[in-house]
Each structure stands twice: as structure tokens, then as C-alpha cells.
Write a protein that holds these residues in place. Structure first.
Motif, PDB file in Angstrom:
ATOM      1  N   GLY A 179      91.610  52.538   2.710  1.00  0.00           N
ATOM      2  CA  GLY A 179      91.454  52.985   1.330  1.00  0.00           C
ATOM      3  C   GLY A 179      90.393  54.057   1.205  1.00  0.00           C
ATOM      4  N   HIS A 180      89.309  53.922   1.948  1.00  0.00           N
ATOM      5  CA  HIS A 180      88.260  54.943   1.922  1.00  0.00           C
ATOM      6  C   HIS A 180      88.750  56.252   2.538  1.00  0.00           C
ATOM      7  CE1 HIS A 180      84.618  52.025   1.365  1.00  0.00           C
ATOM      8  NE2 HIS A 180      85.541  51.914   0.429  1.00  0.00           N
ATOM      9  N   CYS A 181      89.605  56.125   3.547  1.00  0.00           N
ATOM     10  CA  CYS A 181      90.181  57.343   4.142  1.00  0.00           C
ATOM     11  C   CYS A 181      91.062  58.076   3.134  1.00  0.00           C
ATOM     12  CB  CYS A 181      90.980  56.992   5.393  1.00  0.00           C
ATOM     13  SG  CYS A 181      89.970  56.444   6.787  1.00  0.00           S
ATOM     14  N   LEU A 182      91.836  57.314   2.332  1.00  0.00           N
ATOM     15  CA  LEU A 182      92.637  57.942   1.282  1.00  0.00           C
ATOM     16  C   LEU A 182      91.744  58.634   0.265  1.00  0.00           C
ATOM     17  CD1 LEU A 182      95.433  55.314   0.494  1.00  0.00           C
ATOM     18  CD2 LEU A 182      95.638  57.418   1.820  1.00  0.00           C
ATOM     19  N   MET A 183      90.626  57.998  -0.064  1.00  0.00           N
ATOM     20  CA  MET A 183      89.709  58.577  -1.042  1.00  0.00           C
ATOM     21  C   MET A 183      89.100  59.874  -0.510  1.00  0.00           C
ATOM     22  SD  MET A 183      86.689  56.603  -3.102  1.00  0.00           S
ATOM     23  CE  MET A 183      87.894  55.774  -4.141  1.00  0.00           C
ATOM     24  N   TYR A 184      88.757  59.896   0.767  1.00  0.00           N
ATOM     25  CA  TYR A 184      88.213  61.119   1.357  1.00  0.00           C
ATOM     26  C   TYR A 184      89.266  62.226   1.404  1.00  0.00           C
ATOM     27  CZ  TYR A 184      86.456  64.354   4.868  1.00  0.00           C
ATOM     28  OH  TYR A 184      86.059  65.486   5.526  1.00  0.00           O
ATOM     29  N   ASP A 185      90.518  61.833   1.630  1.00  0.00           N
ATOM     30  CA  ASP A 185      91.579  62.798   1.897  1.00  0.00           C
ATOM     31  C   ASP A 185      92.299  63.295   0.637  1.00  0.00           C
ATOM     32  OD1 ASP A 185      93.122  64.204   3.957  1.00  0.00           O
ATOM     33  OD2 ASP A 185      94.797  62.928   3.322  1.00  0.00           O
ATOM     34  N   TYR A 186      91.920  62.772  -0.537  1.00  0.00           N
ATOM     35  CA  TYR A 186      92.736  63.106  -1.717  1.00  0.00           C
ATOM     36  C   TYR A 186      92.588  64.562  -2.149  1.00  0.00           C
ATOM     37  CZ  TYR A 186      89.341  63.438  -5.571  1.00  0.00           C
ATOM     38  OH  TYR A 186      88.354  63.847  -6.426  1.00  0.00           O
ATOM     39  N   ARG A 187      91.564  65.277  -1.659  1.00  0.00           N
ATOM     40  CA  ARG A 187      91.418  66.717  -1.936  1.00  0.00           C
ATOM     41  C   ARG A 187      90.700  67.366  -0.756  1.00  0.00           C
ATOM     42  NH1 ARG A 187      86.232  67.978  -2.796  1.00  0.00           N
ATOM     43  NH2 ARG A 187      84.788  66.496  -3.812  1.00  0.00           N
ATOM     44  N   PRO A 188      90.793  68.703  -0.644  1.00  0.00           N
ATOM     45  CA  PRO A 188      90.066  69.385   0.439  1.00  0.00           C
ATOM     46  C   PRO A 188      88.561  69.154   0.308  1.00  0.00           C
ATOM     47  CG  PRO A 188      91.718  70.833  -0.518  1.00  0.00           C
ATOM     48  CD  PRO A 188      91.644  69.629  -1.412  1.00  0.00           C
ATOM     49  N   ARG A 189      87.902  68.990   1.436  1.00  0.00           N
ATOM     50  CA  ARG A 189      86.462  68.735   1.435  1.00  0.00           C
ATOM     51  C   ARG A 189      85.711  69.916   2.036  1.00  0.00           C
ATOM     52  NH1 ARG A 189      84.972  64.245  -1.643  1.00  0.00           N
ATOM     53  NH2 ARG A 189      86.674  62.721  -1.490  1.00  0.00           N
ATOM     54  N   ARG A 192      79.705  71.048   3.060  1.00  0.00           N
ATOM     55  CA  ARG A 192      78.481  70.807   2.292  1.00  0.00           C
ATOM     56  C   ARG A 192      78.434  69.393   1.709  1.00  0.00           C
ATOM     57  NH1 ARG A 192      79.994  76.077   1.151  1.00  0.00           N
ATOM     58  NH2 ARG A 192      78.412  77.682   1.589  1.00  0.00           N
ATOM     59  N   GLU A 193      79.587  68.734   1.628  1.00  0.00           N
ATOM     60  CA  GLU A 193      79.639  67.359   1.105  1.00  0.00           C
ATOM     61  C   GLU A 193      79.276  66.324   2.168  1.00  0.00           C
ATOM     62  OE1 GLU A 193      83.060  66.508  -1.678  1.00  0.00           O
ATOM     63  OE2 GLU A 193      83.839  68.279  -0.649  1.00  0.00           O
ATOM     64  N   LEU A 194      79.204  66.757   3.414  1.00  0.00           N
ATOM     65  CA  LEU A 194      78.991  65.809   4.508  1.00  0.00           C
ATOM     66  C   LEU A 194      77.519  65.722   4.889  1.00  0.00           C
ATOM     67  CD1 LEU A 194      82.030  66.870   6.720  1.00  0.00           C
ATOM     68  CD2 LEU A 194      81.936  65.112   4.942  1.00  0.00           C
ATOM     69  N   PRO A 195      77.060  64.544   5.308  1.00  0.00           N
ATOM     70  CA  PRO A 195      77.835  63.301   5.416  1.00  0.00           C
ATOM     71  C   PRO A 195      78.104  62.668   4.052  1.00  0.00           C
ATOM     72  CG  PRO A 195      75.557  62.902   6.010  1.00  0.00           C
ATOM     73  CD  PRO A 195      75.678  64.374   5.795  1.00  0.00           C
ATOM     74  N   LEU A 196      79.294  62.101   3.908  1.00  0.00           N
ATOM     75  CA  LEU A 196      79.698  61.420   2.680  1.00  0.00           C
ATOM     76  C   LEU A 196      79.648  59.916   2.936  1.00  0.00           C
ATOM     77  CD1 LEU A 196      80.876  61.518  -0.200  1.00  0.00           C
ATOM     78  CD2 LEU A 196      83.158  61.612   0.855  1.00  0.00           C
ATOM     79  N   ARG A 197      78.808  59.218   2.201  1.00  0.00           N
ATOM     80  CA  ARG A 197      78.612  57.776   2.409  1.00  0.00           C
ATOM     81  C   ARG A 197      79.238  57.006   1.252  1.00  0.00           C
ATOM     82  NH1 ARG A 197      73.920  60.490   3.895  1.00  0.00           N
ATOM     83  NH2 ARG A 197      72.982  59.904   5.898  1.00  0.00           N
ATOM     84  N   LEU A 198      80.282  56.218   1.539  1.00  0.00           N
ATOM     85  CA  LEU A 198      80.993  55.456   0.518  1.00  0.00           C
ATOM     86  C   LEU A 198      80.732  53.965   0.702  1.00  0.00           C
ATOM     87  CD1 LEU A 198      84.468  57.276   0.534  1.00  0.00           C
ATOM     88  CD2 LEU A 198      82.441  57.801  -0.841  1.00  0.00           C
ATOM     89  N   ALA A 199      80.306  53.301  -0.366  1.00  0.00           N
ATOM     90  CA  ALA A 199      80.067  51.854  -0.340  1.00  0.00           C
ATOM     91  C   ALA A 199      81.067  51.171  -1.265  1.00  0.00           C
ATOM     92  CB  ALA A 199      78.635  51.538  -0.784  1.00  0.00           C
ATOM     93  N   ASP A 200      81.531  49.970  -0.887  1.00  0.00           N
ATOM     94  CA  ASP A 200      82.591  49.292  -1.626  1.00  0.00           C
ATOM     95  C   ASP A 200      82.337  47.784  -1.617  1.00  0.00           C
ATOM     96  OD1 ASP A 200      85.027  48.336  -2.682  1.00  0.00           O
ATOM     97  OD2 ASP A 200      86.146  49.991  -1.791  1.00  0.00           O
ATOM     98  N   PHE A 201      82.352  47.173  -2.789  1.00  0.00           N
ATOM     99  CA  PHE A 201      82.190  45.721  -2.899  1.00  0.00           C
ATOM    100  C   PHE A 201      83.491  45.069  -3.375  1.00  0.00           C
ATOM    101  CE2 PHE A 201      77.927  47.338  -2.976  1.00  0.00           C
ATOM    102  CZ  PHE A 201      77.164  46.369  -2.342  1.00  0.00           C
ATOM    103  N   GLY A 202      84.611  45.679  -3.052  1.00  0.00           N
ATOM    104  CA  GLY A 202      85.908  45.173  -3.487  1.00  0.00           C
ATOM    105  C   GLY A 202      86.277  43.841  -2.856  1.00  0.00           C
ATOM    106  N   VAL A 203      87.192  43.142  -3.520  1.00  0.00           N
ATOM    107  CA  VAL A 203      87.667  41.841  -3.036  1.00  0.00           C
ATOM    108  C   VAL A 203      88.619  42.037  -1.862  1.00  0.00           C
ATOM    109  CG1 VAL A 203      88.968  39.769  -3.644  1.00  0.00           C
ATOM    110  CG2 VAL A 203      87.395  40.786  -5.303  1.00  0.00           C
ATOM    111  N   LEU A 204      88.437  41.260  -0.802  1.00  0.00           N
ATOM    112  CA  LEU A 204      89.298  41.303   0.378  1.00  0.00           C
ATOM    113  C   LEU A 204      89.982  39.951   0.567  1.00  0.00           C
ATOM    114  CD1 LEU A 204      86.870  43.105   2.873  1.00  0.00           C
ATOM    115  CD2 LEU A 204      88.544  44.149   1.326  1.00  0.00           C
ATOM    116  N   HIS A 205      91.182  39.979   1.134  1.00  0.00           N
ATOM    117  CA  HIS A 205      91.925  38.752   1.420  1.00  0.00           C
ATOM    118  C   HIS A 205      92.413  38.778   2.865  1.00  0.00           C
ATOM    119  CE1 HIS A 205      92.202  38.753  -3.014  1.00  0.00           C
ATOM    120  NE2 HIS A 205      92.331  37.451  -2.900  1.00  0.00           N
ATOM    121  N   ARG A 206      92.193  37.686   3.565  1.00  0.00           N
ATOM    122  CA  ARG A 206      92.683  37.548   4.935  1.00  0.00           C
ATOM    123  C   ARG A 206      93.366  36.197   5.085  1.00  0.00           C
ATOM    124  NH1 ARG A 206      87.677  40.222   8.507  1.00  0.00           N
ATOM    125  NH2 ARG A 206      87.753  42.252   7.443  1.00  0.00           N
ATOM    126  N   ASN A 207      94.551  36.215   5.644  1.00  0.00           N
ATOM    127  CA  ASN A 207      95.340  34.992   5.791  1.00  0.00           C
ATOM    128  C   ASN A 207      94.881  34.213   7.030  1.00  0.00           C
ATOM    129  OD1 ASN A 207      97.257  33.034   5.461  1.00  0.00           O
ATOM    130  ND2 ASN A 207      98.961  34.260   6.182  1.00  0.00           N
TER     131      ASN A 207
END
Length: 248
Positions: A179-189, A192-207
Motif C-alpha cells: 500500500g505504501h508503494c502504491l502511495m509513493y507511485d501514484y504520481r511522479p516524484r 527533492r522529496e527523498l528520503p520520504l518517510r511514511l508511517a502507518d498505524f492501520g489495522v492488519l489481519h493475518r489468518n
């Protein structure tokens, strides 16, 4: 039997058997007690070879052996202390959280537990900001095509909760990386934006397998302080916090 060293002393013996009759069980325990006079059986449970539910069911026996009574008594005291410190027991007694059979592997945080949870989360978010991370929010459900592209599907699909929708396969995310890769890739970068540090506290599920669930230590629904850094190769060495980098 398979003999494994135990961090608490003694040897852990775990012997899966396809069919253990009363005669075979007596023979098994006699063999153990000849090797060591102190062999309390810890538990007996059904299992599958290699954790694969499609393979033949087995019966797993757990035992621990000690050379004398003194070592066994010390181990017994240690086990009693561990029971008193079990986070599942403390969580229930102090009304912090509990688990329910109608949602196995998923924690119910009560008000006091939620307060502790949110306090820890706020602390972590503050530490992320100090280090130049920005928080993002990503979806919980993705098409399996994303997991196939990332390589997770071939190796991890059996541990994902998946379902059919409009003749396509979707799954609850077990990790945030794609999901973070999609967020990075959604537009040309720009560089000057790098390094880009993304933090996420989203809910995860593992069976996770039912036999592997263990309170908050291993669950099916959880959140983690997950983050990813997008950077150039020559930036890898200097990926400390912005404050530390400016001192060099």
C-alpha cells in the motif's frame, strides 16, 4: 522423541504420533522416565504435521525432564510466577482487555486498556515526527493483483483473509508495504522529496492457525508502528533522523 533445549532448564520433548494407543503411551512414558526420573507431562493436543491442516492429524505430547527434584521444584516455582505475570490474566483482572470466542484472535480493548493503547500510540507518533516521518492512512482491502505483483500472494496467501467480489479476489491487508508503494507511485516524484518517510498505524489481519494464537503476542487482528522509507541508494548510509543528519 525430538529433544529441544529449554531456556528454563531441562529438555523439552515433543513427540507427534499418528496413533498413540494406551500401550504405546505407556511405552513412551516409560522410556522417558528411564532417561530422567522427573518427567511431568505438560499438555497433550491435536496437531497437523508441519502445521498444514491438509495433512494427517497428529497427537502432540509436551513434556519436560529434570535430573532431580530440586531442579523440578525450581522450574515449578518459575512456572507459577509466569502464570501470575501472564498478560492475558492481568488484562482480564484489571479490565484492560479480553478475548472472545466469537472473534478468535482479536482483542477487545476496554476503556482503561484503550487509554493505555492510545497513550502509547500518541508517544510513538511523536517519536516518528521527531525523526521526519509523516503519517498516512491506507485501505484495509486490496485486490489480489497487488499481492501477486509484490510477490506476497505465492508465499503468504494462505495466511490472508480473502473473499470474492465482482468476480475478483480481494484480501484484508496483513502488512502495509504494498500500500505504501502504491502511495509513493501514484504520481511522479522528485529527488527533492527523498528520503520520504511514511508511517502507518492501520489495522492488519493475518489468518494465524488457531493453535498459534497467544493473546496479544500472536493475534489475527492488530496494529503496529509500521513505516517505510523511500530513498536513493546514496542516501541509505545517512538515514538517521533529520536532527542527527544535520550534525554531521
Amino acid at each position: 522423541p525430538l529433544v529441544l533445549d529449554s531456556p528454563t532448564g531441562g529438555n523439552i520433548l515433543s513427540t507427534p504420533t499418528l496413533c498413540l494407543t494406551s500401550v504405546a503411551f505407556a511405552y513412551f512414558t516409560t522410556g522417558l522416565t528411564r532417561r530422567s526420573p522427573r518427567v511431568p507431562l505438560l499438555q497433550s493436543a491435536a496437531a497437523h504435521w508441519g502445521g498444514d491442516p491438509d495433512k494427517e492429524p497428529l497427537h502432540r505430547i509436551h513434556a519436560v525432564s529434570f535430573p532431580d527434584n530440586e531442579a523440578l521444584e525450581a522450574w515449578d516455582r518459575r512456572q507459577e510466577e509466569l502464570k501470575n505475570r501472564d498478560h492475558r490474566k492481568i488484562g482480564k483482572e484489571q479490565e484492560l482487555f479480553f478475548f472472545h470466542e466469537l472473534s478468535p484472535g482479536s482483542c477487545f480493548f476496554l476503556p482503561k486498556g484503550a487509554h493505555i493503547y492510545n497513550t502509547l500510540t500518541d508517544f510513538l507518533k511523536g517519536e516518528y515526527r521527531k525523526r521526519g516521518f509523516v503519517e498516512v492512512v491506507t485501505p484495509n482491502v486490496y485486490n489480489s493483483k497487488l499481492w501477486e505483483k509484490s510477490g506476497h500472494w505465492d508465499h503468504y496467501s494462505e495466511n490472508m483473509f480473502s473473499f470474492k467480489l465482482d468476480n475478483e479476489t480481494y484480501a484484508l491487508k496483513p502488512m502495509n508495504c504494498p500500500g505504501h508503494c502504491l502511495m509513493y507511485d501514484y504520481r511522479p516524484r522528485s529527488w527533492r522529496e527523498l528520503p520520504l518517510r511514511l508511517a502507518d498505524f492501520g489495522v492488519l489481519h493475518r489468518n494465524e492457525y488457531s493453535g498459534g494464537l497467544s493473546g496479544l503476542v500472536r493475534s489475527r487482528r492488530f496494529q503496529q508502528d509500521d513505516a517505510h522509507i523511500f530513498c536513493t541508494l546514496d542516501q541509505v548510509r545517512g538515514l538517521g533522523s533529520p536532527r542527527r543528519r544535520s550534525r554531521r
